[in-house]
Design a protein around this motif. Structure first.
Motif, PDB file in Angstrom:
ATOM      1  N   PRO A 162      18.002 -23.737   0.227  1.00 29.21           N
ATOM      2  CA  PRO A 162      18.497 -23.887  -1.146  1.00 29.21           C
ATOM      3  C   PRO A 162      17.334 -24.204  -2.087  1.00 29.21           C
ATOM      4  N   GLY A 163      17.341 -23.562  -3.235  1.00 25.09           N
ATOM      5  CA  GLY A 163      16.246 -23.792  -4.186  1.00 25.09           C
ATOM      6  C   GLY A 163      15.135 -22.766  -4.063  1.00 25.09           C
ATOM      7  N   ASP A 164      15.115 -21.973  -2.983  1.00 20.10           N
ATOM      8  CA  ASP A 164      14.136 -20.881  -2.889  1.00 20.10           C
ATOM      9  C   ASP A 164      14.597 -19.722  -3.788  1.00 20.10           C
ATOM     10  N   LEU A 165      13.714 -18.769  -3.968  1.00 20.58           N
ATOM     11  CA  LEU A 165      14.013 -17.646  -4.870  1.00 20.58           C
ATOM     12  C   LEU A 165      13.693 -16.327  -4.175  1.00 20.58           C
ATOM     13  N   LEU A 166      14.673 -15.420  -4.153  1.00 21.73           N
ATOM     14  CA  LEU A 166      14.486 -14.107  -3.518  1.00 21.73           C
ATOM     15  C   LEU A 166      14.402 -13.023  -4.591  1.00 21.73           C
ATOM     16  N   PHE A 167      13.303 -12.273  -4.569  1.00 19.63           N
ATOM     17  CA  PHE A 167      13.152 -11.098  -5.441  1.00 19.63           C
ATOM     18  C   PHE A 167      13.537  -9.852  -4.648  1.00 19.63           C
ATOM     19  N   LEU A 168      14.397  -9.019  -5.225  1.00 21.01           N
ATOM     20  CA  LEU A 168      14.785  -7.765  -4.576  1.00 21.01           C
ATOM     21  C   LEU A 168      14.386  -6.609  -5.488  1.00 21.01           C
ATOM     22  N   HIS A 169      13.548  -5.725  -4.967  1.00 23.65           N
ATOM     23  CA  HIS A 169      13.088  -4.575  -5.765  1.00 23.65           C
ATOM     24  C   HIS A 169      13.834  -3.325  -5.301  1.00 23.65           C
ATOM     25  N   SER A 170      14.502  -2.661  -6.232  1.00 23.15           N
ATOM     26  CA  SER A 170      15.184  -1.421  -5.855  1.00 23.15           C
ATOM     27  C   SER A 170      15.314  -0.521  -7.076  1.00 23.15           C
ATOM     28  N   THR A 171      15.027   0.763  -6.890  1.00 26.10           N
ATOM     29  CA  THR A 171      15.141   1.681  -8.018  1.00 26.10           C
ATOM     30  C   THR A 171      16.580   2.164  -8.191  1.00 26.10           C
ATOM     31  N   SER A 172      17.365   2.078  -7.102  1.00 28.08           N
ATOM     32  CA  SER A 172      18.758   2.555  -7.170  1.00 28.08           C
ATOM     33  C   SER A 172      19.753   1.405  -7.259  1.00 28.08           C
ATOM     34  N   GLY A 173      19.388   0.248  -6.726  1.00 31.41           N
ATOM     35  CA  GLY A 173      20.343  -0.865  -6.626  1.00 31.41           C
ATOM     36  C   GLY A 173      21.410  -0.585  -5.581  1.00 31.41           C
ATOM     37  N   ARG A 174      21.149   0.381  -4.688  1.00 31.41           N
ATOM     38  CA  ARG A 174      22.177   0.793  -3.724  1.00 31.41           C
ATOM     39  C   ARG A 174      21.758   0.620  -2.278  1.00 31.41           C
ATOM     40  N   SER A 175      20.548   0.175  -2.014  1.00 28.31           N
ATOM     41  CA  SER A 175      20.093   0.066  -0.623  1.00 28.31           C
ATOM     42  C   SER A 175      20.891  -1.026   0.087  1.00 28.31           C
ATOM     43  N   ALA A 176      21.518  -0.648   1.193  1.00 28.24           N
ATOM     44  CA  ALA A 176      22.449  -1.566   1.860  1.00 28.24           C
ATOM     45  C   ALA A 176      21.738  -2.816   2.370  1.00 28.24           C
ATOM     46  N   ASN A 177      20.478  -2.663   2.807  1.00 28.49           N
ATOM     47  CA  ASN A 177      19.797  -3.859   3.334  1.00 28.49           C
ATOM     48  C   ASN A 177      19.504  -4.876   2.223  1.00 28.49           C
ATOM     49  N   LEU A 178      19.373  -4.391   0.987  1.00 25.13           N
ATOM     50  CA  LEU A 178      19.159  -5.329  -0.133  1.00 25.13           C
ATOM     51  C   LEU A 178      20.477  -5.976  -0.547  1.00 25.13           C
ATOM     52  N   LEU A 179      21.547  -5.192  -0.514  1.00 22.79           N
ATOM     53  CA  LEU A 179      22.858  -5.764  -0.844  1.00 22.79           C
ATOM     54  C   LEU A 179      23.194  -6.884   0.136  1.00 22.79           C
ATOM     55  N   ARG A 180      22.902  -6.677   1.406  1.00 28.76           N
ATOM     56  CA  ARG A 180      23.156  -7.705   2.422  1.00 28.76           C
ATOM     57  C   ARG A 180      22.238  -8.912   2.213  1.00 28.76           C
ATOM     58  N   ALA A 181      20.989  -8.653   1.901  1.00 37.21           N
ATOM     59  CA  ALA A 181      20.050  -9.769   1.695  1.00 37.21           C
ATOM     60  C   ALA A 181      20.513 -10.633   0.524  1.00 37.21           C
ATOM     61  N   ALA A 182      20.997  -9.989  -0.544  1.00 35.93           N
ATOM     62  CA  ALA A 182      21.469 -10.750  -1.721  1.00 35.93           C
ATOM     63  C   ALA A 182      22.672 -11.608  -1.338  1.00 35.93           C
ATOM     64  N   GLU A 183      23.552 -11.017  -0.529  1.00 33.99           N
ATOM     65  CA  GLU A 183      24.758 -11.738  -0.115  1.00 33.99           C
ATOM     66  C   GLU A 183      24.405 -12.978   0.712  1.00 33.99           C
TER      67      GLU A 183
END
Ligand SMILES: O=C(CO)[C@@H](O)[C@H](O)[C@H](O)[C@H](O)COP(=O)(O)O
Ligand SMILES: [Zn+2]
Length: 327
Positions: A110-131
């Motif tokens: 808690p308190g850490d920060l995750l940056f997710l870079h995606s040109t489509s916003g649709r990559s499933a591995n990023l959606l899971r990481a955000a969740e």
């Protein structure tokens, strides 16, 4: 012919950069602020993305760990795209969608920060990481393009670059990453306030908080006893002490210091009907506390604030009444 294509690429990139500056500067500044707050509180930055965005992740994490443009302390940042053992095991055993999520679950706090870079916003591995990041109490920032895709809705802050072109999205993402690094660097090159000064200010805040509670209780007791003059007097003192507390808090916020919780501060016991000696004693203690703080290490602006408050406290002591604060 070749030159024309090159020029067209660069002109279009310049146009996207202009539009990004116009529409996203405030959000980017807010992300820089969030990044700085995360690091100041001891949090870690994580980066993830696929393909070109995986390269961005490593590139930006290195800026924090090593340096961007100026020397400063090493800052904790990690790209989740670099550990081939974790990546291949997670992909092999759980599926490709889990390659970042698994690492977020393992490392994120808690308190850490995750940056997710995606040109489509649709990559499933990023959606899971955000969740998973959200479940684990991390903050999330996505650097996106086009319509932002479903990822836009699953993060705390989405920076959606106004372009439909993947390459330009990536080019602007790295530029935004650099701009954020630059703001963090700049803030880090202003020296952190002296911990002794911060401790002194926190101790004054606790004292002022107790004073506000005390005068409020005294004012309501006087109201209950239908003593309008006395309740007005205590209300005046209460207003001043509240103002002192706010000014010290504001000063700490200016210094970018997280202020301590004051919920645990209790109202001191109320005096009997002969209240004046108790008020005098507590105001005397306040004057002494400010005088002592002014002997300690203070920067000029903090000193000026405390000098003004001390003046007001001296009035309290002399008059046993309030409303002595300069506006
Ligand atoms: O670098 C490029 C294209 O410029 C590609 O490698 C690109 O990053 C990959 O196709 C990624 O898989 C795209 O992922 P995303 O941006 O849609 O999340
Ligand atoms: Zn006072």
């Amino acid at each position: 012919m070749n030159q024309q294509r090159i020029t067209r690429h660069l002109s279009e990139l310049a146009r996207v950069a202009e539009a990004t500056a116009t529409h996203l500067s405030d959000e980017v500044a807010a992300v820089a602020d969030l990044t700085l707050r995360t690091l100041r509180r001891g949090g870690t930055l994580y980066f993830c993305g696929n393909g070109g965005s995986a390269a961005d992740s490593q590139h930006l994490a290195a800026e924090y760990v090593v340096r961007f443009a100026r020397d400063r302390r090493a800052l904790p940042a990690l790209a989740l795209t670099v550990d081939t053992s974790a990546l291949t095991a997670a992909a092999n055993d759980f599926g490709f969608d889990e390659i970042f999520a698994r690492q977020v679950a393992a490392l994120g706090r808690p308190g850490d920060l995750l940056f997710l870079h995606s040109t489509s916003g649709r990559s499933a591995n990023l959606l899971r990481a955000a969740e998973v990041a959200r479940q684990a109490g991390l903050k999330t920032v996505a650097l996106l393009a086009r319509d932002g895709g479903p990822l836009k809705e699953r993060v705390d802050v989405a920076l959606v670059v106004p372009t439909e072109v993947t390459a330009h999205a990536q080019e602007i993402h790295i530029a935004l990453g650099h701009a954020i690094c630059d703001l963090v660097d700049e803030a880090w090159s202003t020296p952190a306030p002296d911990p002794a000064m911060v401790a002194a200010l926190e101790s004054l805040r606790r004292m002022e908080k107790a004073q506000t509670l005390w005068y409020r209780a005294l004012a309501s007791r006087a109201e209950d006893e239908d003593d309008a003059v006395l309740s007005e007097r205590f209300n005046g003192l209460h207003a001043d002490e509240q103002h002192h507390l706010s000014r010290i808090t504001a000063r700490l916020l200016e210094l970018e210091v997280e202020t301590a919780e004051l919920r645990s501060v209790a109202a001191p016991p109320l005096p009997g009907d002969d209240w004046a000696p108790a008020v005098r004693e507590r105001e005397q203690a306040e004057v002494a506390a400010y005088e002592a703080a002014l002997e300690g290490p203070l920067d000029a602006e903090t000193r000026a604030v405390l000098v003004e408050i001390l003046e007001s406290e001296r009035h309290h002591l002399a008059q046993l009444g309030g409303k002595w604060m300069p506006a």
